[in-house]
Design an enzyme around this catalytic site. Structure first.
Site, PDB file in Angstrom:
ATOM      1  N   ASP A  39      71.007  69.893 -26.827  1.00 12.22           N
ATOM      2  CA  ASP A  39      70.275  68.987 -25.935  1.00 12.22           C
ATOM      3  C   ASP A  39      71.106  67.705 -25.851  1.00 12.22           C
ATOM      4  O   ASP A  39      71.201  66.944 -26.815  1.00 12.22           O
ATOM      5  CB  ASP A  39      68.873  68.722 -26.518  1.00 12.22           C
ATOM      6  N   TYR A  86      63.193  66.670 -30.367  1.00 19.02           N
ATOM      7  CA  TYR A  86      62.210  66.131 -29.420  1.00 19.02           C
ATOM      8  C   TYR A  86      60.896  66.894 -29.640  1.00 19.02           C
ATOM      9  O   TYR A  86      60.906  68.128 -29.701  1.00 19.02           O
ATOM     10  CB  TYR A  86      62.720  66.301 -27.981  1.00 19.02           C
ATOM     11  N   ARG A 108      62.773  79.398  -3.502  1.00 20.92           N
ATOM     12  CA  ARG A 108      62.704  79.544  -4.970  1.00 20.92           C
ATOM     13  C   ARG A 108      64.004  80.139  -5.502  1.00 20.92           C
ATOM     14  O   ARG A 108      64.491  79.763  -6.568  1.00 20.92           O
ATOM     15  CB  ARG A 108      61.503  80.419  -5.367  1.00 20.92           C
ATOM     16  N   LYS A 116      65.741  61.806 -17.397  1.00 21.37           N
ATOM     17  CA  LYS A 116      66.245  60.614 -18.102  1.00 21.37           C
ATOM     18  C   LYS A 116      67.464  60.026 -17.377  1.00 21.37           C
ATOM     19  O   LYS A 116      67.328  59.564 -16.274  1.00 21.37           O
ATOM     20  CB  LYS A 116      66.547  60.980 -19.559  1.00 21.37           C
TER      21      LYS A 116
HETATM   22  N1  PLP Z   1      64.773  66.515 -24.661  1.00 21.86           N
HETATM   23  C1  PLP Z   1      64.734  65.217 -24.972  1.00 21.86           C
HETATM   24  C2  PLP Z   1      65.753  64.674 -25.928  1.00 21.86           C
HETATM   25  C3  PLP Z   1      63.761  64.372 -24.433  1.00 21.86           C
HETATM   26  O1  PLP Z   1      63.740  63.072 -24.762  1.00 21.86           O
HETATM   27  C4  PLP Z   1      62.795  64.925 -23.550  1.00 21.86           C
HETATM   28  C5  PLP Z   1      61.724  64.091 -22.975  1.00 21.86           C
HETATM   29  O2  PLP Z   1      61.478  62.984 -23.420  1.00 21.86           O
HETATM   30  C6  PLP Z   1      62.866  66.290 -23.243  1.00 21.86           C
HETATM   31  C7  PLP Z   1      63.865  67.058 -23.811  1.00 21.86           C
HETATM   32  C8  PLP Z   1      61.851  66.927 -22.313  1.00 21.86           C
HETATM   33  O3  PLP Z   1      62.101  66.551 -20.994  1.00 21.86           O
HETATM   34  P1  PLP Z   1      60.983  66.438 -19.843  1.00 21.86           P
HETATM   35  O4  PLP Z   1      60.065  65.326 -20.220  1.00 21.86           O
HETATM   36  O5  PLP Z   1      61.802  66.186 -18.615  1.00 21.86           O
HETATM   37  O6  PLP Z   1      60.265  67.742 -19.795  1.00 21.86           O
END
Ligand code: PLP
Length: 373
Positions: A171, A99, A47, A196
């Site tokens: 982000d 998001y 961890r 992604k």
């Molecule tokens: N940020 C963006 C722009 C996203 O599109 C997503 C998920 O679709 C996330 C954060 C969250 O990521 P995760 O699904 O890996 O938790």
């Protein structure tokens, strides 16, 4: 070293014991102590750190031009790691159409802990200026945004936020460091859903936060990561590190496809509007041109003429685009965002979002043409 070289070599080495070129996966959760009780070989408990996570973190930090990165079990765990830096009484500014999971964390988890937030139209710098308060500790940027592909001016917002003592996290999931490096534009932190483009094959979850420097924020995030334990498994680290070697090739080819599709959709009679920052009709095009290095990413959205039912009918007719959530994989996906975003959605009901993959652009356009026609 250049981006592509870093993506192959950063944090990676031929394994000393065997000469293996591909890195091994080390599953051990625990590591032998030295006779004096120390762990001179650098690892004590999985961890805290493990031999697969370290190369991944070094590579992600290098690709974003940062000094350090911490990785997590998902993008959502990564955004929570950033929010863990906040204390009761502090305030966050975030885009109205962040998001939806990030917005939910602010609403449902941070608010009861005494951290307040204001959602603003982050395409407008004056809206950010008006929302800044003396308690504002964090400005959260998402550009291009999910799913409207709105563009925020990272450099100007960072200057504004820093002038008022707030830090900035971007982000960068949609753009990836292939096209956009927020640290170079003044952001303090960069966050990714590695699920992604970093993972790139729709088969692994992950998240990352990159810091400009070591110490300070980076130490706090490392402490949070190790204490909370929302860490990626050794196999997840291995998959994501492996996929990073092809990040640039994939993102460039997917972006090429997306820009051709955006052009096609723009001229289709059953499409009302296309949201793609590479189009010169996009309101954020000039800023995107300045802050994205020669490419606008492989995500786009469009409004189908005829409303929600027409949008569903188009998605239903698609043969190549798979109806599924998520993005950034090698296969093209289509999604009706409003229906997954829940009651707080501000996404138009006739909007479909495309994650453009690595198939031939001609085949993808033909699929869209028959579905829209
Ligand atoms: N940020 C963006 C722009 C996203 O599109 C997503 C998920 O679709 C996330 C954060 C969250 O990521 P995760 O699904 O890996 O938790």
């Amino acid at each position: 070293m250049k981006f592509e070289t870093l993506s192959v070599h950063a944090g990676r080495d031929v394994e000393r014991a065997t000469g293996a070129v591909a890195p091994p996966i080390q599953l051990s959760t625990t590591y032998e102590r030295d006779i004096d009780g120390e762990w001179s070989r650098g690892f004590s408990y999985s961890r805290a750190d493990n031999p697969g996570r370290r190369p991944l973190e070094e590579c992600i930090a290098a690709l974003e031009g940062g000094e350090d990165a911490t990785t997590y079990g998902s993008g959502s765990a990564a955004s929570m790691a950033v929010f863990s830096l906040l204390r009761p009484g502090e305030h966050v500014i975030a885009p109205i159409e962040s998001y939806h999971g990030t917005a939910k964390q602010l609403r449902d988890i941070l608010t009861p802990m005494g951290v307040t937030h204001t959602f603003v139209d982050m395409t407008r710098v004056d809206a950010v200026r008006d929302a800044l308060r003396k308690e504002t500790r964090l400005v959260w940027i998402e550009t291009p945004s999910n799913p409207m592909l709105n563009i925020s001016d990272i450099e100007t917002i960072a200057e504004l936020a820093h002038g008022r003592g707030a830090m900035v996290c971007c982000d960068n999931t949609f753009a990836t460091p292939v096209w956009q490096r927020p640290l170079e534009l003044g952001a303090d932190l960069v966050m990714h859903s590695s699920t992604k483009y970093f993972g790139g094959h729709s088969d692994v979850m992950g998240g990352a936060v990159v810091t400009r420097d070591r110490g300070g924020l980076s130490d706090k995030l490392r402490d949070y990561q190790q204490t909370v334990g929302s860490v990626p498994s050794p196999f997840d680290c291995w998959l994501i590190r492996r996929s990073l070697t092809t990040l640039s090739c994939r993102v460039r080819a997917q972006t090429h496809n997306a820009s051709r599709i955006a052009g096609f959709l723009q001229s289709h009679k059953n499409v009302e509007r296309v949201f793609y920052p590479g189009l010169d009709t996009h309101p954020g095009h000039a800023i995107a041109q300045r802050q994205m290095k020669g490419g606008f990413g492989a995500m786009l959205s469009f409004n189908v003429r005829g409303g929600r039912d027409a949008a569903f009918a188009v998605a239903a007719k698609m043969q190549l685009f798979i109806r599924a959530t998520s993005l950034g994989g090698v296969e093209s996906l289509v999604e009706h965002r409003a229906s997954v975003e829940g009651p707080h959605t501000v996404t138009p009901q006739n909007l479909l979002r495309l994650s453009v993959g690595l198939e031939s652009a001609e085949d993808l356009i033909a699929d869209l043409d028959q579905a829209l026609g």
